[in-house]
Design an enzyme around this catalytic site. Structure first.
Site, short mmCIF file in Angstrom:
data_model
loop_
_atom_site.label_atom_id
_atom_site.label_comp_id
_atom_site.label_asym_id
_atom_site.label_seq_id
_atom_site.Cartn_x
_atom_site.Cartn_y
_atom_site.Cartn_z
N ASP A 183 0.90 -1.15 0.00
CA ASP A 183 0.00 0.00 0.00
C ASP A 183 0.94 1.19 0.00
OD1 ASP A 183 -1.50 2.25 0.88
OD2 ASP A 183 -3.06 0.87 1.57
N HIS A 184 1.09 1.84 -1.15
CA HIS A 184 2.19 2.81 -1.25
C HIS A 184 2.03 3.98 -0.28
CE1 HIS A 184 -0.36 5.19 -4.04
NE2 HIS A 184 0.43 6.20 -3.77
N HIS A 246 -5.68 2.89 1.05
CA HIS A 246 -4.81 3.98 1.50
C HIS A 246 -5.36 4.76 2.69
CE1 HIS A 246 -2.89 3.04 -2.18
NE2 HIS A 246 -3.57 3.83 -2.98
C1 BG6 Z 1 -3.39 4.93 -6.46
C2 BG6 Z 1 -4.76 5.05 -7.08
O1 BG6 Z 1 -3.32 3.81 -5.63
O2 BG6 Z 1 -3.14 6.12 -5.70
C3 BG6 Z 1 -4.83 6.27 -7.97
O3 BG6 Z 1 -5.04 3.88 -7.84
C4 BG6 Z 1 -4.43 7.50 -7.22
O4 BG6 Z 1 -6.14 6.42 -8.52
C5 BG6 Z 1 -3.11 7.29 -6.47
O5 BG6 Z 1 -4.28 8.53 -8.16
C6 BG6 Z 1 -2.84 8.46 -5.56
O6 BG6 Z 1 -1.55 8.35 -5.02
P1 BG6 Z 1 -0.72 9.62 -4.59
O7 BG6 Z 1 0.53 9.03 -4.00
O8 BG6 Z 1 -0.47 10.42 -5.83
O9 BG6 Z 1 -1.56 10.36 -3.59
#
Ligand code: BG6
Length: 496
Positions: A183-184, A246
């Site tokens: 989960d980045h 997230h």
């Molecule tokens: C991803 C989603 O996991 O996270 C995207 O699939 C979203 O739709 C993105 O744009 C948002 O990540 P960050 O790090 O740019 O807030």
């Protein structure tokens, strides 16, 4: 933990994620001297190509997507590419995994590499169980020759039931400690900093509870629309794309109890308790607690922004939500009755992710000018952009009388000039290489968050009376999102 010699196999190595995020992250780890002396990055894609062609492709992706500082050094880039290999694998063709095994055996003999292997599933979710099954079939999961780990991208399942089913299938050949659900958001430096802010300071934690906190807001807004991802997004929507994973993980970090020691299991034991304590939203209560929206065609600065239904890959009558706002409670001793408001959406005015802790007003108001309802004291944890922490409080305006104005003490990560904030993928890949799963989602956490969102998704699907509000691009979503506060004086805080 030292990083042991290892092989990183990337399924879907010609795809977007690999090109944009994974390869640049691995290259950056290489430049930072964090990779072991002997390692191999083995692309496993469905395209037929030679090793040389693959190296040229990887080099081109790095030049396009790695940070400028990284690509300034062509010599290092060439040296890195010497560690990049390729084997054609069609994920649905079982025999290709026999060829993959042969390739790995040869490679590990030739380079004298132990068969410590990470398999990165950078592939569409319906292939997760297929690929895992094929790995097991050819013994590529066996640990006699070295450890084996798999990294799985979200979405982990499509619903509560499918998540459980997927987990069972993966567990046929891999133990929980071999499965890394990425989960980045948890890899973001600033999300980890929430734990440090809370647990390394004497002054935040004593007030971090229902006695002093009035409400918590979590906003993750995006300026972009779904772009080329319409096909995927239309089967997902904001709830599955952002909230289930997230943002509920961020909520868990904000709300969890301090672990007694800082290790993977203790931290994840605490965060899962938060997810298991989320008060279920009953079907009849959905409209008071959840607002969904979809962006429509809008003229912004003389340019027409497409509506969601006009995006490529999206059904013309789609009811998929591109915006969600919800109110949720964490039913435990610390948080009893403190509302957590979460919102996320595409085509909003800014790209911002932040958490705002609104504190309760002082018990007795001496200075009547102070606007008590909307803005008392706030602690703002800015995840991106302009990562930092701000504390907002009232000060006397110089001059006669006692007029109060809100000011803030604001710390920006960028002020730590020497410090480079690593990309989430760098941190997470390195952690997996070391065998540290602290920042990866555990099966029970994934299940708990599906358990919470599933009834909402079900109700949206079956109950036609639940409104889908349309909103114009470049606005903060449907105005109905403000009604969740149940108090006319309160509304979503505009980001700093
Ligand atoms: C991803 C989603 O996991 O996270 C995207 O699939 C979203 O739709 C993105 O744009 C948002 O990540 P960050 O790090 O740019 O807030």
């Amino acid at each position: 933990n030292p990083v042991e010699s290892q092989i990183l196999v990337i399924f879907g190595s010609n795809g977007d994620l690999a090109k944009r995020k994974l390869l640049p992250a691995i290259f950056q780890l290489y430049l930072d001297n964090l990779l072991p002396e002997r390692f191999a990055v083995l692309g496993a894609g469905s395209m037929e190509k030679t090793e040389a062609e693959n190296r040229t492709d990887v080099g081109a992706s790095l030049l396009e997507f790695a940070t400028k500082g990284a690509t300034d050094n062509p010599e290092k880039l060439q040296l890195f590419l010497e560690n990049v290999y390729y084997q054609k694998v069609h994920n649905e063709t079982e025999e290709d995994f026999g060829l993959l095994k042969q390739y790995i055996d040869d490679l590990s003999a030739r380079l004298e590499l132990p068969q410590n292997i990470i398999y990165y599933f950078s592939i569409p979710p319906f292939l997760y169980e297929v690929v895992a099954g094929h790995l097991v079939k050819y013994g590529l999961n066996e640990e006699a020759t070295g450890w084996k780990r798999i990294i799985i991208e979200k979405p982990f399942g499509y619903s509560y039931d499918t998540a459980i089913d997927l987990d069972k299938k993966l567990r046929n050949g891999f133990n929980e400690d071999q499965i890394y659900r990425i989960d980045h958001y948890l890899g973001k430096e600033t999300v980890q900093n929430i734990m440090v802010t809370r647990f390394s300071n004497g002054f935040f934690e004593p007030i971090w509870n229902r006695k002093y906190i009035d409400r918590v807001e979590i906003t993750a807004s995006e300026k972009i629309g779904v772009g080329s991802r319409g096909g995927y997004y239309d089967t997902s929507g904001a709830m599955r794309d952002m909230i289930q994973n997230h943002l509920l993980q961020v909520l868990a970090v904000v709300a969890m109890e301090p672990p007694s020691i800082f290790d993977s299991e203790s931290i994840r034991n605490e965060s899962v308790k938060v997810l298991q304590s989320l008060r279920p939203i009953k079907p009849a209560e959905i409209t008071q607690n959840v607002v969904r929206g979809q962006y429509i065609e809008t003229l912004v600065d003389d340019v027409i922004q497409k509506g969601y239904r006009q995006e490529k890959g999206v059904a013309p009558n789609s009811k998929t939500e591109t915006f969600v706002a919800l109110r949720v409670f964490v039913d435990n001793w610390r948080w009893g009755d403190v509302p957590f408001y979460i919102r996320t959406g595409k085509q909003l005015p800014e790209h911002v992710t932040e958490v705002t802790i609104h504190l309760k007003p002082a018990p007795h108001q001496l200075f009547k000018q102070r606007c008590v309802a909307q803005s008392t004291n706030m602690i703002i944890l800015r995840i991106s952009p302009d990562a930092g922490v701000a504390v907002d409080f009232g000060m006397k305006i110089p001059g006669a009388g006692y007029k109060v104005q809100n000011v803030n003490m604001d710390f920006h990560y960028s002020d730590l000039a020497e410090t480079k904030i690593s990309e989430a993928y760098e941190r997470l890949l390195l952690d997996c290489m070391i065998g540290d799963s602290t920042l990866y989602a555990r099966a029970d956490a994934v299940k708990a968050s599906w358990k919470f969102v599933d009834p909402i998704l079900q109700a949206w699907k079956t109950n036609q009376d639940i409104p889908l509000y349309f909103y114009e691009c470049n606005t903060w979503g449907p105005k109905e999102a403000n009604l969740l506060f149940g108090n006319k004086e309160l509304k979503w805080r505009p980001p700093f």
